[in-house]
Design an enzyme around this catalytic site. Structure first.
Site, short mmCIF file in Angstrom:
data_model
loop_
_atom_site.label_atom_id
_atom_site.label_comp_id
_atom_site.label_asym_id
_atom_site.label_seq_id
_atom_site.Cartn_x
_atom_site.Cartn_y
_atom_site.Cartn_z
N SER A 71 0.73 -1.38 0.00
CA SER A 71 -0.01 0.14 -0.11
C SER A 71 0.85 1.23 0.00
O SER A 71 2.10 1.37 0.40
CB SER A 71 -0.83 -0.12 1.29
N1 SAH Z 1 0.42 -5.83 4.16
C1 SAH Z 1 0.83 -5.97 3.05
C2 SAH Z 1 -0.15 -5.63 1.93
C3 SAH Z 1 -0.28 -6.63 0.85
S1 SAH Z 1 -1.61 -6.58 -0.07
C4 SAH Z 1 2.36 -5.27 2.53
O1 SAH Z 1 2.48 -4.29 3.08
O2 SAH Z 1 2.86 -5.50 1.51
C5 SAH Z 1 -2.79 -7.69 0.60
C6 SAH Z 1 -2.52 -9.26 0.95
O3 SAH Z 1 -3.49 -9.83 1.56
C7 SAH Z 1 -1.86 -9.88 -0.36
O4 SAH Z 1 -0.77 -10.50 -0.07
C8 SAH Z 1 -3.18 -10.98 -0.37
O5 SAH Z 1 -2.54 -12.46 -0.84
C9 SAH Z 1 -3.26 -11.33 0.97
N2 SAH Z 1 -4.75 -11.86 1.21
C10 SAH Z 1 -5.94 -11.72 0.62
N3 SAH Z 1 -6.92 -12.45 1.35
C11 SAH Z 1 -6.03 -13.10 2.17
C12 SAH Z 1 -6.72 -14.17 3.30
N4 SAH Z 1 -7.89 -14.54 3.31
N5 SAH Z 1 -5.74 -14.54 4.39
C13 SAH Z 1 -4.45 -14.01 4.37
N6 SAH Z 1 -4.04 -13.00 3.48
C14 SAH Z 1 -4.95 -12.64 2.27
#
Ligand code: SAH
Length: 223
Positions: A71
């Site tokens: 993000s």
């Molecule tokens: N906090 C992260 C943001 C990554 S984007 C950062 O700082 O880089 C959101 C992430 O959520 C993705 O990697 C996606 O695979 C994960 N995600 C989506 N649904 C999920 C679920 N049900 N359980 C765990 N992770 C999930």
């Protein structure tokens, strides 16, 4: 970024980080001094592909693998500040992704539990977090919409993917008092919700409009 020979690359990234904090984070109203320190400290560039290092401190989200994103720095800061961490909390993060938000939380809380559903993302995040020396982080491959029941309750829960509703298991695994921050809405736009549990009552506050990748799981969007 300056290419002056008397500056090492690390100095350049540190300066870029300080500028990012001043203009994008402090400049937009984030005031918690511990949060600002954490953003000055964590080397965001190490969490993205080397080809993107020169953009790592820019004012927008960046792609990681598998169509996911890290993000925009301001949004990470806004969500982090909303948790009101003081240093001893047990925190659950859903959506490890690159591990950048995980590192920020590890700077500010006692222990961080982070869940990711895409197998290939986890080893990359783990490598960077280990390299930076975070010993208070535990990562798990799972559908995070179920929370992490073995380790519940959590003083703070942060969901970094957009969900149609607040997953029930997360509300159940929130300590009292506790705070949960999650983007809720349709797949194109969401509202950042802060849910506070206190005296067994839930209170909801809206922190603004955001756009996140989908939270995919049993209590989120169907795969
Ligand atoms: N906090 C992260 C943001 C990554 S984007 C950062 O700082 O880089 C959101 C992430 O959520 C993705 O990697 C996606 O695979 C994960 N995600 C989506 N649904 C999920 C679920 N049900 N359980 C765990 N992770 C999930």
């Amino acid at each position: 970024m300056s290419k002056r020979p008397d500056r090492t690359p690390n100095d350049q990234y540190r300066l870029a980080r300080e500028r990012m904090v001043a203009s994008q984070i402090e400049g937009r109203g984030i005031t918690d001094p511990r949060v600002l320190e954490a953003f000055k400290k964590v080397p965001r560039h190490l969490f993205v592909d080397e080809a993107l290092w020169d953009q790592a401190y820019s004012d927008y989200p960046l792609p990681i693998k598998h169509g996911q994103t890290i993000s925009q720095p301001f949004i990470v800061a806004l969500m982090t500040q909303a948790l009101g961490l003081r240093g001893n909390e047990k925190v659950l993060e859903i959506g490890t992704g690159s591990g950048y938000q995980t590192a920020i939380l590890a700077e500010l809380a006692g222990k961080v539990y982070s869940v990711e559903r895409i197998p290939d993302l986890l080893p990359t995040a783990r490598r960077v977090l280990d390299r930076l020396g975070y010993t208070n982080v535990v990562l798990k491959l799972d559908d995070g919409t179920w929370g992490w029941s073995d380790e519940a309750p959590f003083d703070a829960i942060l969901v970094t993917a957009g969900s149609p509703t607040v997953p029930k298991p997360l509300l159940e695994q929130l300590a009292d008092p506790g705070v949960l921050v999650i983007p809720v809405g349709d797949e194109y736009s969401q509202v950042l919700l802060k849910v506070t549990k206190s005296g067994n009552k839930l209170r909801e506050e809206q922190l603004g409009g955001v756009r996140f990748v989908k939270l995919v799981g049993d209590h989120g969007w169907r795969a």
